[in-house]
Every structure is written in structure tokens, then in C-alpha cells.
Design an enzyme around this catalytic site. Sequence first.
Site, mmCIF file in Angstrom:
data_model
loop_
_atom_site.group_PDB
_atom_site.id
_atom_site.type_symbol
_atom_site.label_atom_id
_atom_site.label_comp_id
_atom_site.label_asym_id
_atom_site.label_seq_id
_atom_site.Cartn_x
_atom_site.Cartn_y
_atom_site.Cartn_z
ATOM 1 N N PRO A 89 -16.408 134.434 10.832
ATOM 2 C CG PRO A 89 -16.295 132.325 11.843
ATOM 3 C CD PRO A 89 -16.497 133.768 12.138
ATOM 4 C CD GLU A 116 -18.744 127.030 20.627
ATOM 5 O OE1 GLU A 116 -19.153 126.854 19.466
ATOM 6 O OE2 GLU A 116 -17.738 126.475 21.089
ATOM 7 N NE ARG A 154 0.495 147.331 2.983
ATOM 8 C CZ ARG A 154 0.687 147.319 1.662
ATOM 9 N NH1 ARG A 154 -0.346 147.250 0.846
ATOM 10 N NH2 ARG A 154 1.901 147.383 1.167
ATOM 11 C CG ASP A 169 1.039 146.570 -2.652
ATOM 12 O OD1 ASP A 169 2.239 146.291 -2.566
ATOM 13 O OD2 ASP A 169 0.413 147.219 -1.796
HETATM 14 N N1 SAH Z 1 -18.764 129.044 16.482
HETATM 15 C C1 SAH Z 1 -18.447 130.001 15.486
HETATM 16 C C2 SAH Z 1 -16.962 130.315 15.504
HETATM 17 C C3 SAH Z 1 -16.579 131.242 16.595
HETATM 18 S S1 SAH Z 1 -14.886 131.609 16.536
HETATM 19 C C4 SAH Z 1 -18.823 129.468 14.115
HETATM 20 O O1 SAH Z 1 -19.183 128.327 14.026
HETATM 21 O O2 SAH Z 1 -18.727 130.198 13.155
HETATM 22 C C5 SAH Z 1 -14.813 132.940 17.657
HETATM 23 C C6 SAH Z 1 -14.632 134.286 17.041
HETATM 24 O O3 SAH Z 1 -13.437 134.314 16.291
HETATM 25 C C7 SAH Z 1 -15.717 134.742 16.091
HETATM 26 O O4 SAH Z 1 -16.792 135.324 16.754
HETATM 27 C C8 SAH Z 1 -14.957 135.778 15.253
HETATM 28 O O5 SAH Z 1 -14.941 137.035 15.891
HETATM 29 C C9 SAH Z 1 -13.548 135.223 15.222
HETATM 30 N N2 SAH Z 1 -13.190 134.524 13.978
HETATM 31 C C10 SAH Z 1 -12.878 133.215 13.855
HETATM 32 N N3 SAH Z 1 -12.561 132.885 12.591
HETATM 33 C C11 SAH Z 1 -12.661 134.026 11.867
HETATM 34 C C12 SAH Z 1 -12.452 134.345 10.487
HETATM 35 N N4 SAH Z 1 -12.101 133.431 9.596
HETATM 36 N N5 SAH Z 1 -12.647 135.625 10.100
HETATM 37 C C13 SAH Z 1 -13.027 136.571 10.995
HETATM 38 N N6 SAH Z 1 -13.238 136.327 12.294
HETATM 39 C C14 SAH Z 1 -13.053 135.082 12.753
#
Ligand code: SAH
Length: 227
Positions: A89, A116, A154, A169
Site C-alpha cells: 500500500p 500484517e 493490455r 484510452d
Molecule cells: N499492515 C500493512 C497492510 C498489510 S495488507 C500496512 O499497514 O501497510 C496485506 C497485503 O495486502 C500487503 O502486504 C499487500 O501485499 C496487499 N495490499 C493491501 N493494500 C494494497 C494496496 N493499496 N496496493 C497494493 N497492495 C496492497
Amino acid sequence: MTALRFDLISIFPEVFEPVFRSGVVGRGIRSRLLSLYAHDLRAYAGDPRQVDDAPFGGGPGMVMKPEPIFAAVEAVRSQNPGPVVLMEPWGEPLSQALARELAQEPGMVIVCGRYEGIDDRVRQSLADREISIGDYVLSGGELPAMVLVDAVARLVPGVVGDEASLAQDAFASSAATGYPQFTRPAEWRGLRVPEVLLSGDHAAIERWRQGKSRTRREREPRLTEKL
Ligand code: SAH
């Protein structure tokens, strides 16, 4: 020509097949422009097949162990010379520009997190980049990985049948944020298709589309930054 190769590493490898069987990506795989392999992370864990463990320093939940991820990535590395991507994220935000850049690669190895998150040593010494699909938290990296694969796939030449459709696009060029599309019937529940689109006047249609594209940019100024 060799296919652009995606290797996905996940504890839920079965989720990818139904999505990528369909549509543009499915066709790209069948016509060998793309290849896609989903690997079960648990197959690379020892016995017991544990892929997670409690965090050092305490705190809630579980963390993905480094060894199975290193083993899985190292196993596919010889088949896939592309970058190792962690879905995270806090990663670099996915954009059309980034998708375009990745479509130039021979492939990529995508690691999907769960719980997590992933032991940070994976980021430190295995990953080439971390990519986010937006500023929100999902429960796993599988959906983000699907979004990334679709966006990149794509853009591989030949995957989208009509190349002209890529050029129109959103984000395709400095003028484009896409424009409203209509098909038959010309009137539906009292809603008429704009007359200009029925006129056959190509110059007028082009002006109308550019105007609509401009309206979208004005409504969402962030679009302009992404062009
Ligand atoms: N505890 C972490 C969140 C883990 S979510 C934090 O605070 O950031 C679990 C997994 O989901 C992550 O390791 C990632 O692979 C995926 N994930 C969650 N949200 C995402 C996003 N917005 N973009 C990409 N991967 C994401």
C-alpha cells in the site's frame, strides 16, 4: 517473439485463473503474447507449511516469513528475467506511465502479501520495486496484482486487438482522458445519443470528443498531473 511473462506468488494461487481466463488478458495468453504462472507460496515453505509468524517486537497479527518468499522468487527467477515487484500500500502509485514502462520488460515476478505484511528483508534485498494500487488497504496483494497485470498486459503489442483503441484510452496522450461512448440504440428510455455522433461529420465528432475530454480534466484536476 517471446511472451511477456508474469509469475505470481501467493498463498491463494487459484484466484487468478478465473479472472485471467476471460477477456483481453485471456486472449493474450491463448495467442502466446503473454504467459502467466501462479505459484503457491506454501509449496516453498518447509514442514509445517508455515508462511507466517508473529512479529518481532510484538504487535497484532502475523507477518509473512522471508524464507518461503525468497525460495519461490529464486525458483522462478531463471525463467523470468523481469523485475521482482512487491504489492504494497505504501509503494509507488500505479499509473498509466508506470504500466507503460513495465510493458517494456520481458516480464515480472509479483509477490502478493497477506496478514500484517511481509518481512522487510524481502523489500530490502529481493524486491526491485514496490507498487501500490491506491491509498487504501486491502486484505491481500492478489487483487492489486490482478490490477497491475491487467494494466500492463493490455499494453503489450497485439493483446488489444485494435491498437487504435489504446490510443483513445484515458491517459494515452496529453490530450486524452477518454470521452463518453455510445452505441445503439440511438434513443433509450428518452435518453438520446448526442446528435453530433450520428452526423458522420468526423471533424465535428473529433471536436466534440476533445471538448468532453477537457471537461473531464476540469472536473478532476488530478488527471492533468497524470498525463
Ligand atoms: N499492515 C500493512 C497492510 C498489510 S495488507 C500496512 O499497514 O501497510 C496485506 C497485503 O495486502 C500487503 O502486504 C499487500 O501485499 C496487499 N495490499 C493491501 N493494500 C494494497 C494496496 N493499496 N496496493 C497494493 N497492495 C496492497
